[in-house]
Enzyme design. Structure first.
Site, PDB file in Angstrom:
ATOM      1  N   HIS A  17     -56.109  49.766  23.009  1.00  0.00           N
ATOM      2  CA  HIS A  17     -54.780  50.382  22.899  1.00  0.00           C
ATOM      3  C   HIS A  17     -53.851  49.797  23.971  1.00  0.00           C
ATOM      4  O   HIS A  17     -52.694  49.463  23.691  1.00  0.00           O
ATOM      5  CB  HIS A  17     -54.853  51.892  23.156  1.00  0.00           C
ATOM      6  CG  HIS A  17     -55.559  52.700  22.114  1.00  0.00           C
ATOM      7  ND1 HIS A  17     -56.514  53.634  22.431  1.00  0.00           N
ATOM      8  CD2 HIS A  17     -55.451  52.733  20.765  1.00  0.00           C
ATOM      9  CE1 HIS A  17     -56.961  54.217  21.327  1.00  0.00           C
ATOM     10  NE2 HIS A  17     -56.330  53.678  20.289  1.00  0.00           N
ATOM     11  N   LYS A  41     -58.267  67.324  12.312  1.00  0.00           N
ATOM     12  CA  LYS A  41     -59.153  66.517  13.170  1.00  0.00           C
ATOM     13  C   LYS A  41     -59.727  67.351  14.299  1.00  0.00           C
ATOM     14  O   LYS A  41     -59.055  68.249  14.815  1.00  0.00           O
ATOM     15  CB  LYS A  41     -58.358  65.362  13.808  1.00  0.00           C
ATOM     16  CG  LYS A  41     -58.173  64.170  12.916  1.00  0.00           C
ATOM     17  CD  LYS A  41     -57.683  62.987  13.731  1.00  0.00           C
ATOM     18  CE  LYS A  41     -57.585  61.738  12.881  1.00  0.00           C
ATOM     19  NZ  LYS A  41     -57.145  60.578  13.655  1.00  0.00           N
ATOM     20  N   ARG A  91     -57.326  45.182  13.991  1.00  0.00           N
ATOM     21  CA  ARG A  91     -58.594  44.595  14.442  1.00  0.00           C
ATOM     22  C   ARG A  91     -59.300  43.840  13.329  1.00  0.00           C
ATOM     23  O   ARG A  91     -60.173  43.020  13.585  1.00  0.00           O
ATOM     24  CB  ARG A  91     -59.525  45.707  14.946  1.00  0.00           C
ATOM     25  CG  ARG A  91     -59.052  46.412  16.195  1.00  0.00           C
ATOM     26  CD  ARG A  91     -59.764  47.721  16.396  1.00  0.00           C
ATOM     27  NE  ARG A  91     -59.480  48.628  15.296  1.00  0.00           N
ATOM     28  CZ  ARG A  91     -59.822  49.898  15.255  1.00  0.00           C
ATOM     29  NH1 ARG A  91     -60.489  50.424  16.256  1.00  0.00           N
ATOM     30  NH2 ARG A  91     -59.514  50.652  14.222  1.00  0.00           N
ATOM     31  N   SER A 128     -61.897  54.499  19.657  1.00  0.00           N
ATOM     32  CA  SER A 128     -62.174  55.696  20.464  1.00  0.00           C
ATOM     33  C   SER A 128     -63.467  56.345  19.999  1.00  0.00           C
ATOM     34  O   SER A 128     -64.266  56.822  20.809  1.00  0.00           O
ATOM     35  CB  SER A 128     -61.009  56.684  20.342  1.00  0.00           C
ATOM     36  OG  SER A 128     -59.824  56.108  20.827  1.00  0.00           O
TER      37      SER A 128
HETATM   38  O1  PNS Z   1     -55.161  57.173  16.170  1.00  0.00           O
HETATM   39  P1  PNS Z   1     -55.054  57.635  14.749  1.00  0.00           P
HETATM   40  O2  PNS Z   1     -55.691  58.995  14.583  1.00  0.00           O
HETATM   41  O3  PNS Z   1     -55.610  56.637  13.780  1.00  0.00           O
HETATM   42  O4  PNS Z   1     -53.494  57.796  14.455  1.00  0.00           O
HETATM   43  C1  PNS Z   1     -53.067  58.058  13.166  1.00  0.00           C
HETATM   44  C2  PNS Z   1     -51.546  58.309  13.069  1.00  0.00           C
HETATM   45  C3  PNS Z   1     -51.111  59.383  14.020  1.00  0.00           C
HETATM   46  C4  PNS Z   1     -50.801  57.044  13.394  1.00  0.00           C
HETATM   47  C5  PNS Z   1     -51.341  58.711  11.607  1.00  0.00           C
HETATM   48  O5  PNS Z   1     -52.238  59.717  11.287  1.00  0.00           O
HETATM   49  C6  PNS Z   1     -49.949  59.195  11.308  1.00  0.00           C
HETATM   50  O6  PNS Z   1     -49.077  58.389  11.079  1.00  0.00           O
HETATM   51  N1  PNS Z   1     -49.764  60.536  11.272  1.00  0.00           N
HETATM   52  C7  PNS Z   1     -48.505  61.164  11.016  1.00  0.00           C
HETATM   53  C8  PNS Z   1     -48.483  61.875   9.671  1.00  0.00           C
HETATM   54  C9  PNS Z   1     -47.785  61.022   8.632  1.00  0.00           C
HETATM   55  O7  PNS Z   1     -46.688  60.552   8.832  1.00  0.00           O
HETATM   56  N2  PNS Z   1     -48.450  60.816   7.492  1.00  0.00           N
HETATM   57  C10 PNS Z   1     -47.962  59.981   6.439  1.00  0.00           C
HETATM   58  C11 PNS Z   1     -48.265  58.518   6.724  1.00  0.00           C
HETATM   59  S1  PNS Z   1     -47.447  57.438   5.600  1.00  0.00           S
END
Ligand code: PNS
Length: 166
Positions: A17, A41, A91, A128
């Site tokens: 990150h 989660k 990645r 993570s």
């Molecule tokens: O580290 P993560 O858990 O992979 O992060 C995921 C994250 C926060 C980037 C993703 O879950 C997200 O964009 N969440 C916001 C909800 C949202 O906008 N959902 C629609 C996506 S098109």
């Protein structure tokens, strides 16, 4: 001013990150590290701890803000915060397959663009989830996480956010 966001759970933030966030900071005037909450989660660390670890780790970098993203749409968060680009590290091709529909959806929702940065080779295996598993099973994770995270993981505190009911 060009403002970008690096969104994620950061549970916890790791060296992969950091590398992406530092590169984003070189491309944009300001980078918000937006720490998400998703009630589906189960997190290892509380939102406060996740933000604190990110703040401690990123303190020496200029132009970076760490803040909560909330529980809503990332695209709306970007509109609200005047963010022109979402920055994500890639990645692998499976990362790309996962991210592409979200990038397209986010652009169609509010016009926000997504910029993909290929992860540095040294960090391609980091997540993570994997780091937490190796830590719980007694493996050495000191090469993969910043000091403030290592300290907390080695302290072995139990998860602070219990799973939600229902
Ligand atoms: O580290 P993560 O858990 O992979 O992060 C995921 C994250 C926060 C980037 C993703 O879950 C997200 O964009 N969440 C916001 C909800 C949202 O906008 N959902 C629609 C996506 S098109």
């Amino acid at each position: 001013m060009r403002r970008a966001v690096c969104p994620g759970s950061f549970d916890p933030i790791h060296n992969g990150h950091l590398e992406v966030i530092a590169r984003a900071a070189g491309l944009f005037d300001e980078v918000i590290v937006a720490v998400s909450t998703n009630y589906a989660k189960k997190y290892r660390f509380s939102l406060e701890d996740r933000m604190e670890m990110a703040r401690e780790t990123l303190a020496s970098l200029r132009g970076i803000i760490v803040e909560p993203m909330g529980e809503g749409l990332l695209a709306e968060y970007c509109r609200h915060r005047g963010v022109s680009a979402i920055v994500k590290g890639l990645r692998s091709s499976s990362d790309f397959d996962y991210e592409l529909p979200m990038a397209t959806m986010n652009r169609q929702l509010t016009g926000v663009e997504t910029v993909f940065l290929p992860a540095e080779a040294h960090y391609l295996h980091l997540s993570s989830t994997l780091i937490k598993e190796v830590n719980v099973l007694g493996g050495d994770i000191s090469d993969f996480v910043p000091k403030s995270v290592l300290k907390r993981l080695l302290a072995g505190e139990p998860p602070t956010e219990p799973p939600r009911r229902g």
